[in-house]
Design a protein around this motif. Structure first.
Motif, PDB file in Angstrom:
ATOM      1  N   ALA A  96       0.885  -1.118   0.097  1.00 24.01           N
ATOM      2  CA  ALA A  96       0.002  -0.222   0.012  1.00 24.01           C
ATOM      3  C   ALA A  96       0.820   1.236  -0.148  1.00 24.01           C
ATOM      4  CB  ALA A  96      -0.879  -0.133   1.274  1.00 24.01           C
ATOM      5  N   GLY A  97       1.863   1.247   0.883  1.00 25.29           N
ATOM      6  CA  GLY A  97       2.745   2.323   1.027  1.00 25.29           C
ATOM      7  C   GLY A  97       3.500   2.527  -0.493  1.00 25.29           C
ATOM      8  N   LEU A  98       3.879   1.172  -1.195  1.00 21.58           N
ATOM      9  CA  LEU A  98       4.709   1.420  -2.663  1.00 21.58           C
ATOM     10  C   LEU A  98       3.928   1.978  -3.508  1.00 21.58           C
ATOM     11  CD1 LEU A  98       7.455   0.452  -3.198  1.00 21.58           C
ATOM     12  CD2 LEU A  98       6.453  -1.701  -3.923  1.00 21.58           C
ATOM     13  N   ARG A  99       2.462   1.586  -3.467  1.00 18.31           N
ATOM     14  CA  ARG A  99       1.584   2.294  -4.577  1.00 18.31           C
ATOM     15  C   ARG A  99       1.532   3.700  -4.424  1.00 18.31           C
ATOM     16  NH1 ARG A  99      -4.164  -0.624  -3.929  1.00 18.31           N
ATOM     17  NH2 ARG A  99      -4.590   0.926  -5.606  1.00 18.31           N
ATOM     18  N   VAL A 100       1.613   4.230  -3.174  1.00 18.58           N
ATOM     19  CA  VAL A 100       1.710   5.712  -2.968  1.00 18.58           C
ATOM     20  C   VAL A 100       2.942   6.365  -3.322  1.00 18.58           C
ATOM     21  CG1 VAL A 100       1.808   7.599  -1.322  1.00 18.58           C
ATOM     22  CG2 VAL A 100       0.198   5.522  -0.949  1.00 18.58           C
ATOM     23  N   VAL A 101       4.124   5.550  -3.180  1.00 12.87           N
ATOM     24  CA  VAL A 101       5.441   6.154  -3.842  1.00 12.87           C
ATOM     25  C   VAL A 101       5.607   5.976  -5.224  1.00 12.87           C
ATOM     26  CG1 VAL A 101       7.750   5.313  -3.911  1.00 12.87           C
ATOM     27  CG2 VAL A 101       6.704   5.488  -1.461  1.00 12.87           C
ATOM     28  N   ALA A 102       4.942   4.832  -5.769  1.00 14.68           N
ATOM     29  CA  ALA A 102       4.837   4.784  -7.270  1.00 14.68           C
ATOM     30  C   ALA A 102       4.084   5.917  -8.012  1.00 14.68           C
ATOM     31  CB  ALA A 102       4.453   3.514  -7.965  1.00 14.68           C
ATOM     32  N   VAL A 103       3.182   6.093  -7.670  1.00 12.70           N
ATOM     33  CA  VAL A 103       2.262   7.233  -8.240  1.00 12.70           C
ATOM     34  C   VAL A 103       3.025   8.635  -8.134  1.00 12.70           C
ATOM     35  CG1 VAL A 103       0.212   8.578  -8.074  1.00 12.70           C
ATOM     36  CG2 VAL A 103       0.138   6.167  -7.957  1.00 12.70           C
ATOM     37  N   SER A 104       3.494   8.802  -6.837  1.00  9.71           N
ATOM     38  CA  SER A 104       4.159  10.291  -6.604  1.00  9.71           C
ATOM     39  C   SER A 104       5.415  10.489  -7.121  1.00  9.71           C
ATOM     40  CB  SER A 104       4.360  10.417  -4.918  1.00  9.71           C
ATOM     41  OG  SER A 104       5.262   9.513  -4.575  1.00  9.71           O
ATOM     42  N   SER A 105       6.330   9.258  -7.345  1.00  5.76           N
ATOM     43  CA  SER A 105       7.458   9.284  -7.830  1.00  5.76           C
ATOM     44  C   SER A 105       7.303   9.624  -9.740  1.00  5.76           C
ATOM     45  CB  SER A 105       8.188   7.896  -7.921  1.00  5.76           C
ATOM     46  OG  SER A 105       8.726   8.026  -6.324  1.00  5.76           O
ATOM     47  N   ILE A 106       6.410   8.920 -10.009  1.00  6.19           N
ATOM     48  CA  ILE A 106       6.132   9.153 -11.407  1.00  6.19           C
ATOM     49  C   ILE A 106       5.665  10.666 -11.855  1.00  6.19           C
ATOM     50  CG2 ILE A 106       4.463   8.458 -13.352  1.00  6.19           C
ATOM     51  CD1 ILE A 106       4.651   5.733 -12.028  1.00  6.19           C
ATOM     52  N   SER A 107       4.877  10.993 -10.859  1.00  5.51           N
ATOM     53  CA  SER A 107       4.326  12.533 -11.171  1.00  5.51           C
ATOM     54  C   SER A 107       5.473  13.670 -10.799  1.00  5.51           C
ATOM     55  CB  SER A 107       3.250  12.676  -9.879  1.00  5.51           C
ATOM     56  OG  SER A 107       2.921  14.236  -9.998  1.00  5.51           O
ATOM     57  N   LEU A 108       6.322  13.276  -9.742  1.00  6.58           N
ATOM     58  CA  LEU A 108       7.409  14.287  -9.509  1.00  6.58           C
ATOM     59  C   LEU A 108       8.675  14.340 -10.317  1.00  6.58           C
ATOM     60  CD1 LEU A 108       7.375  13.904  -5.517  1.00  6.58           C
ATOM     61  CD2 LEU A 108       6.826  16.138  -6.651  1.00  6.58           C
ATOM     62  N   VAL A 109       8.733  13.335 -11.105  1.00  4.98           N
ATOM     63  CA  VAL A 109       9.970  13.361 -12.220  1.00  4.98           C
ATOM     64  C   VAL A 109       9.716  14.657 -13.032  1.00  4.98           C
ATOM     65  CG1 VAL A 109      10.911  12.366 -14.157  1.00  4.98           C
ATOM     66  CG2 VAL A 109      10.516  10.859 -12.024  1.00  4.98           C
ATOM     67  N   SER A 110       8.468  15.053 -13.396  1.00  4.17           N
ATOM     68  CA  SER A 110       8.098  16.127 -14.466  1.00  4.17           C
ATOM     69  C   SER A 110       9.001  17.359 -13.789  1.00  4.17           C
ATOM     70  CB  SER A 110       6.818  15.994 -14.799  1.00  4.17           C
ATOM     71  OG  SER A 110       6.065  16.218 -13.370  1.00  4.17           O
ATOM     72  N   VAL A 111       8.914  17.448 -12.346  1.00  2.00           N
ATOM     73  CA  VAL A 111       9.435  18.462 -12.090  1.00  2.00           C
ATOM     74  C   VAL A 111      10.954  19.065 -12.353  1.00  2.00           C
ATOM     75  CG1 VAL A 111       9.877  19.862  -9.848  1.00  2.00           C
ATOM     76  CG2 VAL A 111       7.816  18.580  -9.963  1.00  2.00           C
TER      77      VAL A 111
END
Length: 224
Positions: A149-164
């Protein structure tokens, strides 16, 4: 085709694989690397720290406090500070995202292991399980749903934050946004958003599938 701007599909066809740096295909590959490496590295680093925090309870609060502070730091200033150390490379994005991942995963590991019933541990000991075997065959499998469940949060946030990272020239698909800002044109924005959302959905779906495969007893319990 007329003399007007290309349609969305025409723009995608022209820019998918141009043979030069900056094609959609290249940016997608860069985005995958800069998002997947922090997810995997964060998990590999969070597991031993989480285990240590469970073993020595006094360690958890300072560890969680340090990583909470790191998680609160805005990503862009952190990227800019790292440029002097790692240069304009993918590491400048990967390193902070790994620490952000650890900030989420360390509590997930601790909570997951904390959810293992004491009588289950005692039963494993009574059956002659060594501490390592008990961890691998009993405790970690029971903790898997919480960790994933934590890894799912990490995966989505990492994919999003890369664009910064596009603001320092290392943003994967986020480079499409800066391209559209510099030369106002809608297709790069649409393609960038669509591919980032697609990556997040695929990553989340794979983790849900992994959870189903790794924890079949959860489905069996719900079915009864």
């Amino acid at each position: 085709m007329g003399d007007g701007p290309p349609t969305l599909w025409e723009w995608i066809a022209r820019n998918w694989d141009t043979g030069r740096v900056g094609s959609i295909r290249d940016l997608l590959g860069d985005h995958l690397v800069m998002s997947l490496v922090p997810i995997v590295a964060g998990l590999l680093l969070a597991l031993p720290l989480g285990l240590a925090s469970v073993r020595w309870r006094w360690l958890y609060q300072p560890t969680a406090g340090v990583f909470n502070v790191i998680y609160a730091l805005p990503s862009l200033p952190v990227f800019m500070l790292l440029i002097s150390v790692t240069g304009l490379s993918q590491l400048t994005v990967i390193i902070p995202l790994t620490f952000y991942a650890m900030a989420v995963l360390i509590p997930a590991v601790v909570d997951g292991l904390g959810a293992v019933p004491e009588h289950v541990r005692q039963s494993a000991v009574a059956m002659g399980f060594t501490p390592l075997r008990r961890l691998v065959q009993v405790e970690l499998p029971i903790a898997t749903p919480v960790v994933l469940a934590g890894l799912r949060v990490v995966a989505v946030s990492s994919i999003s934050l890369v664009s910064v990272g596009a603001l320092i020239g290392q943003g994967g698909l986020g480079m499409l946004f800066t391209r559209a800002y510099q030369n106002p044109f809608l297709p790069p924005v649409i393609v960038g958003i669509a591919l980032i959302v697609l990556l997040a959905l695929v990553a989340d779906g794979l983790l849900v599938l992994a959870q189903r495969l790794l924890t079949p007893w959860v489905r069996a319990r719900r079915a009864t």
